[in-house]
Design an enzyme around this catalytic site. Structure first.
Site, short mmCIF file in Angstrom:
data_model
loop_
_atom_site.label_atom_id
_atom_site.label_comp_id
_atom_site.label_asym_id
_atom_site.label_seq_id
_atom_site.Cartn_x
_atom_site.Cartn_y
_atom_site.Cartn_z
CG ASP A 110 -1.80 1.23 1.65
OD1 ASP A 110 -2.38 1.50 0.33
OD2 ASP A 110 -1.57 1.80 2.64
CG ASP A 137 -1.70 7.69 0.58
OD1 ASP A 137 -0.33 8.12 -0.04
OD2 ASP A 137 -2.89 8.20 -0.01
N GLY A 158 -7.55 4.29 3.02
CA GLY A 158 -7.38 3.39 2.09
C GLY A 158 -8.83 3.15 1.03
CB ILE A 159 -11.90 4.81 1.86
CG1 ILE A 159 -12.28 4.05 2.97
CG2 ILE A 159 -13.39 4.90 1.30
CD1 ILE A 159 -12.69 2.75 3.03
NE ARG A 163 -9.38 12.01 -5.79
CZ ARG A 163 -8.92 12.17 -6.94
NH1 ARG A 163 -9.54 12.83 -7.81
NH2 ARG A 163 -7.58 11.77 -7.19
CB SER A 221 -3.61 7.18 -3.99
OG SER A 221 -3.52 8.70 -4.53
CG ASN A 257 -3.63 12.17 -6.66
OD1 ASN A 257 -3.45 13.04 -7.68
ND2 ASN A 257 -4.30 12.46 -5.74
CG ASP A 285 -2.13 2.55 6.50
OD1 ASP A 285 -2.36 2.17 5.25
OD2 ASP A 285 -2.51 3.60 6.68
P1 B16 Z 1 -6.70 9.94 -4.19
P2 B16 Z 1 -3.77 4.08 -0.10
C1 B16 Z 1 -5.57 5.97 -0.22
O1 B16 Z 1 -4.21 5.49 -0.41
C2 B16 Z 1 -5.81 6.85 0.98
O2 B16 Z 1 -5.41 5.93 2.07
C3 B16 Z 1 -7.26 7.22 1.00
O3 B16 Z 1 -7.10 8.32 2.21
C4 B16 Z 1 -7.42 8.23 -0.11
O4 B16 Z 1 -8.92 8.54 -0.12
C5 B16 Z 1 -7.19 7.17 -1.40
O5 B16 Z 1 -5.89 6.63 -1.51
C6 B16 Z 1 -7.75 7.81 -2.71
O6 B16 Z 1 -6.62 8.85 -2.88
O7 B16 Z 1 -7.54 10.92 -3.82
O8 B16 Z 1 -5.16 10.48 -4.27
O9 B16 Z 1 -7.24 9.13 -5.51
O10 B16 Z 1 -3.59 3.99 1.11
O11 B16 Z 1 -4.66 3.13 -0.78
O12 B16 Z 1 -2.50 4.11 -0.88
MG MG Z 2 -2.80 3.10 3.45
#
Ligand code: B16
Ligand code: MG
Length: 211
Positions: free
Chosen positions: A9, A11, A46-47, A49, A116, A118, A170
């Site tokens: 993962d 973030d 992990g959820i 956007r 994400s 991003n 996480d």
């Molecule tokens: P984005 P991960 C997740 O990343 C984040 O934990 C989560 O808080 C966020 O809403 C999601 O990515 C979407 O991110 O807005 O940048 O597309 O923990 O799966 O790496």
């Molecule tokens: Mg994460």
């Protein structure tokens, strides 16, 4: 078990963008007069956007059209990317760098499995562009964690079976996704307490002992 692939993962595992997500969502919630705090923010880990936005809007008295929701999500993302612009290679923790090097030296294939959209931008900010054998992220999937889609795509790109891969997470939703997809899992933070986690970790460095 000799894991042949490790799917990370992003973030909360490789780097910590949580503060930027929090700041951007908080600014959005304040603009819309919606209550938002750390407890709500913890539910967003992990959820995706749009699913995150729905959780934030639970506290709103107003109802929003789909078009308005799109605009809110876009506003948050613009602000979030502005904040991500502050990240540099110094935001890659030393223990993450040495763990990745150690795993590679043991012959493991390494991938990213992040919700994400991003993810590639973040990887380039922290100097990890091109460092993984595969990247599967929010741009590749239609269902976010706890659905296993993002990890299944990563395993496919590594040319490995889910049972040969260890997912490092996480978020509780991330461990649920790993279990649903037939992966082994390693949990950090609250994910270490998940009842079905294969390897609870105190630090990412512990991976070098597990493998
Ligand atoms: P984005 P991960 C997740 O990343 C984040 O934990 C989560 O808080 C966020 O809403 C999601 O990515 C979407 O991110 O807005 O940048 O597309 O923990 O799966 O790496
Ligand atoms: Mg994460």
């Amino acid at each position: 078990m000799a894991w042949r692939g490790i799917i990370f993962d992003l973030d909360g595992v490789i780097c910590f963008t949580d503060q930027y997500h929090y700041q951007a969502w908080k600014e959005l919630a304040d603009r819309e007069n919606i209550y938002f705090d750390e407890a709500v923010n913890n539910r967003l880990r992990g959820i995706s956007r749009m699913d995150s936005l729905e959780i934030i809007l639970e506290r709103s008295r107003k109802s929003y059209t789909d078009r308005e929701k799109e605009a809110l999500a876009e506003w948050k993302n613009r602000r979030y990317r502005e904040l991500l612009g502050n990240m540099t290679e110094r935001d890659l923790p030393e223990e993450v760098r040495t763990t990745l090097d150690g795993l590679r030296a043991k012959g493991c294939k390494l991938a990213i499995g992040s919700s994400s959209k991003n993810a590639k931008f973040i990887l380039s900010r922290i100097g990890l562009a091109g460092c993984f054998d595969a990247v599967s992220d929010g741009t590749d999937i239609t269902r976010s964690k706890p659905d296993p889609e993002v990890f299944l795509k990563a395993a496919e790109r590594l040319e490995l079976e889910p049972s040969e891969c260890l997912v490092v997470e996480d978020a509780l939703a991330g461990i649920d996704a790993a279990v649903a997809g037939g992966f082994g899992s390693a949990g950090l933070g609250e994910a270490a307490g998940h009842p079905q986690v294969t390897c609870p970790l105190k630090s990412i460095r512990d991976l070098l002992q597990v493998l």
